[in-house]
Design an enzyme around this catalytic site. Sequence first.
Site, short mmCIF file in Angstrom:
data_model
loop_
_atom_site.label_atom_id
_atom_site.label_comp_id
_atom_site.label_asym_id
_atom_site.label_seq_id
_atom_site.Cartn_x
_atom_site.Cartn_y
_atom_site.Cartn_z
CB CYS A 107 23.27 18.69 86.02
SG CYS A 107 24.72 17.84 86.14
CD GLU A 126 33.12 18.57 88.07
OE1 GLU A 126 32.90 19.32 89.10
OE2 GLU A 126 32.42 18.19 87.62
CB THR A 142 22.09 28.68 86.87
OG1 THR A 142 22.41 27.44 86.20
CG2 THR A 142 22.81 29.94 85.94
CG ASN A 174 22.55 16.32 92.53
OD1 ASN A 174 23.86 16.80 92.32
ND2 ASN A 174 23.04 15.96 90.93
CD GLU A 227 30.85 21.78 85.65
OE1 GLU A 227 30.35 21.14 84.71
OE2 GLU A 227 32.85 21.76 85.16
N GLY A 231 26.48 23.43 91.57
CA GLY A 231 25.13 23.57 92.10
C GLY A 231 24.32 23.80 91.17
P1 NAD Z 1 22.64 25.24 95.22
O1 NAD Z 1 22.89 26.02 94.09
O2 NAD Z 1 21.62 25.33 95.74
O3 NAD Z 1 23.45 24.67 96.27
C1 NAD Z 1 24.44 23.52 96.14
C2 NAD Z 1 25.94 24.70 97.50
O4 NAD Z 1 26.11 25.31 96.86
C3 NAD Z 1 25.56 24.21 98.31
O5 NAD Z 1 26.54 23.72 99.36
C4 NAD Z 1 24.93 25.46 99.36
O6 NAD Z 1 25.30 25.22 100.42
C5 NAD Z 1 25.83 25.92 98.25
N1 NAD Z 1 25.41 27.44 98.47
C6 NAD Z 1 23.62 28.38 98.93
N2 NAD Z 1 24.09 28.99 98.30
C7 NAD Z 1 25.08 29.73 98.99
C8 NAD Z 1 25.42 31.37 98.44
N3 NAD Z 1 24.45 32.16 98.73
N4 NAD Z 1 27.38 31.15 98.64
C9 NAD Z 1 27.98 29.66 98.58
N5 NAD Z 1 27.26 28.79 98.79
C10 NAD Z 1 26.19 28.47 98.88
O7 NAD Z 1 22.61 23.67 94.36
P2 NAD Z 1 21.29 22.14 95.01
O8 NAD Z 1 20.10 22.11 95.40
O9 NAD Z 1 22.45 21.72 96.05
O10 NAD Z 1 21.53 21.10 93.49
C11 NAD Z 1 20.81 21.25 92.38
C12 NAD Z 1 21.71 22.03 91.04
O11 NAD Z 1 23.12 21.66 90.53
C13 NAD Z 1 20.86 22.04 90.58
O12 NAD Z 1 20.53 23.28 89.35
C14 NAD Z 1 22.01 20.83 89.57
O13 NAD Z 1 21.59 21.22 87.80
C15 NAD Z 1 22.85 21.72 89.81
N6 NAD Z 1 24.14 20.81 89.36
C16 NAD Z 1 24.94 20.71 87.90
C17 NAD Z 1 26.01 19.47 87.76
C18 NAD Z 1 26.71 19.97 86.67
O14 NAD Z 1 27.63 18.81 87.42
N7 NAD Z 1 26.74 21.02 86.04
C19 NAD Z 1 25.87 18.65 88.39
C20 NAD Z 1 25.00 18.34 89.60
C21 NAD Z 1 24.60 19.96 89.97
#
Ligand code: NAD
Length: 498
Positions: A284, A462, A230, A152, A250, A228
Amino acid sequence: MTEKILLHINGQDVPSSDGAVFSVKNPATGEEPYAVSHATPDDVDAAIQSGQRAFEDGRWRDVPARERARVLNRAAALLTERIDELARLETVQIGRTLREMRAQLRRLPEWLEYFGAVAQTAEDTGPNFGAEHLNVVRRVPIGVIGLITPWNHPLLITMKKLSAALAAGNSVVIKPSELGPVVPVLLAKLLEEAGVPAGVVNVIPGLGRTTGKALSEHPGLAKLDFTGGTETGRVIAANAGHSLIPVTAELGGKAPVLVFEDVDINRAAAGALFAAFIATGQTCVQGARILVDRRIYGDFVEALTKRVSALRLGDPLDLQTQMGPMVSEAQREKTADAVNRARAQGATVLSGGRAPEGQQYERGWFYEPTLVADVGPLQDLWYEEVFGPVTLVVPFDNEADAIQQANDSPFGLAASVWTQEIGRAIRVSKALQCGIVWINDHHRIDPASPWGGFKDSGLGSENGLDAYNACTKKQSLIINTSDSHFDWFASVEDLRYS
Ligand code: NAD
């Protein structure tokens, strides 16, 4: 035309070891502008080894902090020159409006500059160790840091993690999201152009369940820094935990926006709109639960509904567009499903709640900005993170009720409080169980200001000095300053030390 994007390992662009590629789709048009090499577990291993070699021979770790900062400042200058080009690429990959991506990317050089300054000004400490010893506690870099990032804010999130890691003298291996892998590869090359030695920054695009999994399970990492969802965070932290690798995470959120009765309604409605629909709601810290004092609820909902239904949805490259498509078909389906379930559970959709009609929307994953009322803790929408252009609005009776509703969430990332009354703003903020609270604002971020969640929203943070320190470990030097002769075993009769 499809452009090929390769892995970046040890300063080289290389195809994946089995030749596999995946495509990145333009969310606004469905076109496939990029074919990206998909890193195998062997490629992950090669990237970590490249980072380890670079770390161990000291080509970056042993560069004096002042010189490392100069290199990061050069990278900041190069980035500034290329912002328009990179912003356009981000828009093509993830569908966020060009207007937003330009505004976001213009800030990114600040992270390189800030962490370069932190590295230069970081000081060793000297705890009191008694009369005969001098204790010097050094902060030393830790090794190869794995960065797993979401789609995102592909470049912002990479930049936050990478600036702290590099400033402290570490190597990194970046596994960007499969939906936004292009710009992080370009960033690695830009950093090398600025003077970061080859091998220090490695990028291995690929799917999460294969490439991401291999990275999170690799015992060669010194730390894993993840952003990513939770549930992904739990899996990754468990994988890393087997090798005792520390994790910063995060994670998701469901941020409340608390609107008190003394606000200027139009100003607060504009703030709620900004909180909820920037990035098509895919952030997020999205304002996903708008809690409004019952005394102004009707007027506020009327003002907000008017603004939501007037948002201009369309081509994200058009600077007049206010909201682009969602990032993927799956994300749009997830959003539509959440809204349909809310309807079935008794919610009222005040605006939006469907994919828009019209030729310009046919090929992209558009969904109308959606405002929902009549949602409470018995409905899924109260708790679940949709990660789309959907927000709910509910009334509260008094300050205690507002705080109770705001804290009724498994997440604890962020919140905003809208009021002119200073005492209330501070009182309410202190009672909120979340890592970031904005007062009369939302979404604001600075490289110096900690960013991290309470509860299921994360581990660690961060930005700021803590993020820099988390990329180091302490080494305690204990120096004997006495000139007396010490010989513990010289004589058993000498009982001075008993
Ligand atoms: P996601 O968890 O689907 O993926 C995030 C990353 O993890 C990607 O690079 C993905 O390829 C990798 N990934 C997925 N499954 C994995 C596994 N089993 N093992 C290792 N890596 C794996 O999240 P997304 O859809 O890319 O992003 C959206 C999420 O991120 C939302 O829940 C959002 O709230 C969160 N987010 C949090 C923050 C924050 O600062 N807290 C900022 C941005 C996004």
